[in-house]
Each structure stands twice: as C-alpha cells, then as structure tokens.
Scaffold this motif. Structure first.
Motif, mmCIF file in Angstrom:
data_model
loop_
_atom_site.group_PDB
_atom_site.id
_atom_site.type_symbol
_atom_site.label_atom_id
_atom_site.label_comp_id
_atom_site.label_asym_id
_atom_site.label_seq_id
_atom_site.Cartn_x
_atom_site.Cartn_y
_atom_site.Cartn_z
ATOM 1 N N ASP A 91 0.680 -1.198 0.071
ATOM 2 C CA ASP A 91 0.159 0.008 -0.121
ATOM 3 C C ASP A 91 0.776 1.218 -0.050
ATOM 4 O O ASP A 91 0.525 2.154 -0.805
ATOM 5 N N HIS A 92 1.967 1.180 0.702
ATOM 6 C CA HIS A 92 2.789 2.494 0.858
ATOM 7 C C HIS A 92 3.677 2.685 -0.446
ATOM 8 O O HIS A 92 3.804 3.638 -0.875
ATOM 9 N N GLY A 93 3.862 1.596 -1.039
ATOM 10 C CA GLY A 93 4.588 1.513 -2.494
ATOM 11 C C GLY A 93 3.749 1.989 -3.661
ATOM 12 O O GLY A 93 4.110 3.000 -4.267
ATOM 13 N N LYS A 94 2.269 1.832 -3.455
ATOM 14 C CA LYS A 94 1.417 2.281 -4.521
ATOM 15 C C LYS A 94 1.082 3.866 -3.958
ATOM 16 O O LYS A 94 1.275 4.629 -5.258
ATOM 17 N N GLY A 100 4.706 10.490 -5.452
ATOM 18 C CA GLY A 100 6.371 10.597 -5.881
ATOM 19 C C GLY A 100 7.123 11.416 -4.833
ATOM 20 O O GLY A 100 8.148 11.808 -5.273
ATOM 21 N N ASP A 101 6.507 12.020 -3.706
ATOM 22 C CA ASP A 101 7.228 12.863 -2.843
ATOM 23 C C ASP A 101 8.053 12.179 -2.143
ATOM 24 O O ASP A 101 7.933 10.840 -1.777
ATOM 25 N N THR A 102 9.085 12.859 -1.286
ATOM 26 C CA THR A 102 10.073 12.183 -0.512
ATOM 27 C C THR A 102 9.688 11.480 0.549
ATOM 28 O O THR A 102 10.019 10.431 0.904
ATOM 29 N N GLY A 103 8.605 12.074 1.338
ATOM 30 C CA GLY A 103 8.045 11.345 2.400
ATOM 31 C C GLY A 103 7.288 10.197 2.189
ATOM 32 O O GLY A 103 7.589 9.408 2.987
ATOM 33 N N SER A 104 6.556 10.037 1.021
ATOM 34 C CA SER A 104 5.879 8.682 0.799
ATOM 35 C C SER A 104 6.928 7.537 0.315
ATOM 36 O O SER A 104 6.766 6.513 0.627
ATOM 37 N N ARG A 105 8.277 8.065 -0.461
ATOM 38 C CA ARG A 105 9.263 7.132 -0.934
ATOM 39 C C ARG A 105 9.835 6.822 0.498
ATOM 40 O O ARG A 105 10.207 5.574 0.623
ATOM 41 N N ALA A 106 9.915 7.624 1.537
ATOM 42 C CA ALA A 106 10.702 7.212 2.733
ATOM 43 C C ALA A 106 9.823 6.284 3.393
ATOM 44 O O ALA A 106 10.510 5.277 4.089
ATOM 45 N N THR A 107 8.650 6.633 3.517
ATOM 46 C CA THR A 107 7.870 5.711 4.534
ATOM 47 C C THR A 107 7.674 4.399 3.839
ATOM 48 O O THR A 107 7.786 3.216 4.303
ATOM 49 N N PHE A 108 7.571 4.096 2.526
ATOM 50 C CA PHE A 108 7.626 3.001 1.727
ATOM 51 C C PHE A 108 8.879 2.179 2.030
ATOM 52 O O PHE A 108 8.688 0.925 2.316
#
Length: 131
Positions: A91-94, A100-108
C-alpha cells in the motif's frame, strides 16, 4: 517435566514488544486496520483478536510454566501477521508511486526495511520454546 526455558533479555524484549503492540491494537485499532490484507473481512475484529493474542503471548512468555507454549504461539502469531506487514508495504509502495514525494518514498522504504525484522522476532520466540 523439563525445566522452563530461561527468561532471557531477548525473550523479555519480545514480550514487551508484543504487549505494547497488543495494547495499541485494542486502544487504537484504526492504526492497524489498513494493514489487514484487503481480501479479509471484518478488519476491526481481526485487529482486536490479534491484539488479544499478542497480549496473551506476552504474558505467557513471562511465566515460566507457559513460556514454551507461548514461544510456539508467539512464533505462529508473528508468521500469521506477516501478510499484514507485506500489505502495508504494498500500500505504501502504491502511494509513493502515485505521489512521488520524498516522504511517501521514505515511508515505503521504511516498511520494506521492516519486513526482514520479523525473522529475528520469530527466532526469539522459538528460543523461548527451549530450542
């Protein structure tokens, strides 16, 4: 009857992790509902049930006469909830791909890095069995 496996620091730590997580499952179930694989129904009930099981395993690990059984139960529980951890990463990968933001990528990245950490917990649970 064989003596109880010792309460080692790592087993006590596992009991602490399970107890803490179990309480959060009961007090703030919404934190975990999104992790329940989408194919499973009654997410709140599953979250509450897993919280109760985590607390029971934690308590069992601390009591010498139940430590061995609680070790087996803890290992089974940790294996059983692994799909929820995978679901969280998916889910976090999707979300990261969409935003595409840094926070979302870091959480993933953090959720993916967390996946292999389940195995040392399982090994600790198995050590509590006396193996």
């Amino acid at each position: 009857m064989a003596p109880a496996p010792p309460l080692t620091r790592d087993v006590a730590g596992l009991a602490t992790i399970l107890a803490t997580s179990g309480v959060i499952h009961l007090v703030r179930p919404e934190v975990y509902e999104g992790m329940v694989p989408h194919v499973l129904p009654r997410k709140r009930l599953l979250v509450h049930a897993s919280g109760v099981l985590e607390i029971a395993c934690a308590a069992g690990l601390l009591v010498p006469s139940t430590r061995k059984a609680a070790g087996w139960a803890s290992a089974a529980l940790l294996v059983g909830v692994f799909p929820a951890n995978v679901q969280m990463s998916v889910d976090h990968g999707k979300r990261a791909a969409r935003r595409g933001d840094t926070g979302s990528r870091a959480t993933f990245a953090a959720t993916v890095a967390r996946l292999p950490l389940q195995w040392p917990l399982i090994r600790t649970a198995l050590r509590a069995t006396g193996r």
